[in-house]
Design a protein around this motif. Structure first.
Motif, PDB file in Angstrom:
ATOM      1  N   LEU A 176      -5.858   3.836   4.075  1.00  0.00           N
ATOM      2  CA  LEU A 176      -5.954   2.463   4.501  1.00  0.00           C
ATOM      3  C   LEU A 176      -4.894   2.296   5.817  1.00  0.00           C
ATOM      4  O   LEU A 176      -5.201   1.699   6.610  1.00  0.00           O
ATOM      5  CB  LEU A 176      -5.563   1.628   3.610  1.00  0.00           C
ATOM      6  CG  LEU A 176      -5.783   0.108   3.987  1.00  0.00           C
ATOM      7  CD1 LEU A 176      -7.140  -0.243   4.255  1.00  0.00           C
ATOM      8  CD2 LEU A 176      -5.330  -0.950   2.741  1.00  0.00           C
ATOM      9  N   LEU A 177      -3.966   3.222   5.751  1.00  0.00           N
ATOM     10  CA  LEU A 177      -3.032   2.813   6.777  1.00  0.00           C
ATOM     11  C   LEU A 177      -3.528   3.383   8.110  1.00  0.00           C
ATOM     12  O   LEU A 177      -2.991   2.498   9.112  1.00  0.00           O
ATOM     13  CB  LEU A 177      -1.765   3.914   6.440  1.00  0.00           C
ATOM     14  CG  LEU A 177      -0.601   4.056   7.683  1.00  0.00           C
ATOM     15  CD1 LEU A 177       0.248   2.738   7.660  1.00  0.00           C
ATOM     16  CD2 LEU A 177       0.282   5.217   7.512  1.00  0.00           C
ATOM     17  N   HIS A 180       0.962  -1.156   0.121  1.00  0.00           N
ATOM     18  CA  HIS A 180      -0.020   0.026   0.117  1.00  0.00           C
ATOM     19  C   HIS A 180       0.773   1.176  -0.006  1.00  0.00           C
ATOM     20  O   HIS A 180       1.750   1.347   0.824  1.00  0.00           O
ATOM     21  CB  HIS A 180      -0.688   0.124   1.152  1.00  0.00           C
ATOM     22  CG  HIS A 180      -1.708   1.343   1.277  1.00  0.00           C
ATOM     23  ND1 HIS A 180      -1.375   2.562   1.551  1.00  0.00           N
ATOM     24  CD2 HIS A 180      -3.128   1.383   0.713  1.00  0.00           C
ATOM     25  CE1 HIS A 180      -2.482   3.450   1.550  1.00  0.00           C
ATOM     26  NE2 HIS A 180      -3.206   2.798   0.991  1.00  0.00           N
ATOM     27  N   THR A 204       0.916   5.395   0.373  1.00  0.00           N
ATOM     28  CA  THR A 204       0.020   6.671   0.648  1.00  0.00           C
ATOM     29  C   THR A 204       0.530   7.643  -0.435  1.00  0.00           C
ATOM     30  O   THR A 204       1.685   7.850  -0.414  1.00  0.00           O
ATOM     31  CB  THR A 204       0.166   6.940   2.255  1.00  0.00           C
ATOM     32  OG1 THR A 204      -0.385   5.967   3.002  1.00  0.00           O
ATOM     33  CG2 THR A 204      -0.628   8.399   2.379  1.00  0.00           C
ATOM     34  N   ASP A 257      -8.663   3.920  -0.915  1.00  0.00           N
ATOM     35  CA  ASP A 257      -7.989   3.099   0.142  1.00  0.00           C
ATOM     36  C   ASP A 257      -6.824   4.259   0.345  1.00  0.00           C
ATOM     37  O   ASP A 257      -5.862   3.752   0.960  1.00  0.00           O
ATOM     38  CB  ASP A 257      -7.560   1.800  -0.204  1.00  0.00           C
ATOM     39  CG  ASP A 257      -8.658   0.867  -0.376  1.00  0.00           C
ATOM     40  OD1 ASP A 257      -9.737   1.109   0.349  1.00  0.00           O
ATOM     41  OD2 ASP A 257      -8.518  -0.315  -1.043  1.00  0.00           O
ATOM     42  N   VAL A 266      -5.797   0.479   9.437  1.00  0.00           N
ATOM     43  CA  VAL A 266      -5.073  -0.614  10.009  1.00  0.00           C
ATOM     44  C   VAL A 266      -4.276  -0.580  11.185  1.00  0.00           C
ATOM     45  O   VAL A 266      -3.461  -1.275  11.705  1.00  0.00           O
ATOM     46  CB  VAL A 266      -4.280  -1.459   8.879  1.00  0.00           C
ATOM     47  CG1 VAL A 266      -5.074  -1.737   7.703  1.00  0.00           C
ATOM     48  CG2 VAL A 266      -3.185  -0.712   8.414  1.00  0.00           C
TER      49      VAL A 266
END
Lengths: 240, 76
Positions: free
Chosen positions: A36-37, A23, A25, A33, A40
């Motif tokens: 997303l960091l 992923h 950023t 997404d 999670v």
């Protein structure tokens, strides 16, 4: 890490046994997404985390070596395998799955975990010992919760005393939490209690327990601060 | 409308247009940064999936758990 571990041939071997997800950023507006960091639980870069196919999180590796990556992914695989067998009614797998579920934090409260344990059959002596250690961890979390929730400095000493007393009772009974995080909290609070009560032997015991458990991984700043406190306590006792 | 108010409106318009241009330029740069990141050598060492849903679907299909690496392209 990108030019190190992630570029090693050993990592390429490891990759054959897992699904690799990258992923990035980007700060590109509207990108799928992008956030997303934070979802999670990541707070910075780089962030490594293990997941199953549903997106359930299994934590991060202890360090950035392929060996640690493998250990972490074994936890995920075992959790999934035992879960599947337990759902098919396998009594032994139900116990093993319960142990894994405790380890990954599926049970937040001691009562909830104890209720589930009561439904299990065929718990071996070894499994019972392992489960006890994990349940002690949940007990510690329940005990320290009032201290963690407290925002009133005026009540801190009183809470440290009541929480500390309970943890010392657990310690005397040999009820030590199995998981590192719980173990760390357990003895850190005992140290605060011992400092407050000026109990040098208890402080020394707590510090030794942390050193024995974490060795070189113990935060050196924390260790140094606690050793200074211990020296100060000894000096005060001797009237220096 | 007073000449002062007209000038204020015109200034606000140019400021907004300036911001939009700056943002567009910034977004172009972010896209270039991502392209550069995707050329990184480590990505050639193993097969990485870049889409979260695709990673979960692949994990479900293969039975292999997901090892996720989070990084950034907007800054070094």
């Amino acid at each position: 890490m990108e030019s190190g571990t992630l570029s090693e041939p050993e990592f390429a071997e490891f990759a054959k046994d897992v699904t690799l997800f990258l992923h990035i950023t980007t700060r590109i507006t509207g990108r799928k997404d992008e956030d997303l960091l934070s979802k999670v639980g990541g707070r910075g870069f780089p962030h490594l985390v293990a997941m199953d196919a549903t997106g359930k999180l299994f934590g991060s590796p202890n360090d950035r070596t392929v060996e640690s990556f493998r250990k972490l992914m074994t936890v995920v695989s075992e959790y999934g395998n035992f879960k599947a067998k337990a759902e098919k009614g396998d009594a032994v797998a139900k116990v093993e799955f319960f142990i894994r579920a405790l380890k990954v934090g599926d049970f937040k409260k001691l009562d909830e975990a104890k209720k589930h344990l009561a439904t299990l059959k065929k718990v071996s002596k070894e499994q019972k010992t392992e489960i006890d250690g994990l349940l002690y961890g949940l007990e510690v979390r329940d005990i320290v919760e009032p201290l963690n929730q407290n925002k009133d400095d005026g009540k801190k000493a009183e809470l440290t005393k009541s929480v500390g007393k309970k943890l010392v009772e657990m310690d005397k009974a040999g009820h030590l939490p199995a998981m590192d995080e719980d173990f760390g909290v357990f003895y850190s609070v005992i140290l605060s209690y011992a400092e407050q009560e000026k109990d040098i032997p208890l402080f020394e015991k707590g510090l030794e327990a942390l050193k024995a458990r974490f060795g070189d991984n113990l935060n050196q700043r924390f260790l140094s601060a606690k050793e200074q406190i211990l020296e100060k306590m000894k000096d005060e006792k001797e009237g220096k | 409308m007073s000449p002062f108010r007209s000038a204020a409106i015109a200034l606000a318009f140019f400021a907004a247009a300036g911001d939009a241009l700056a943002q567009a330029a910034n977004q172009d740069q972010m896209k270039k940064n991502l392209e550069k990141k995707l050329e990184a050598e480590f990505l050639k060492n193993a097969t990485w999936i870049l889409d979260y849903d695709q990673a979960k679907a692949e994990s479900k299909k293969s039975g292999k758990p997901i090892f996720a690496y989070f990084t950034r392209s907007y800054a070094n």
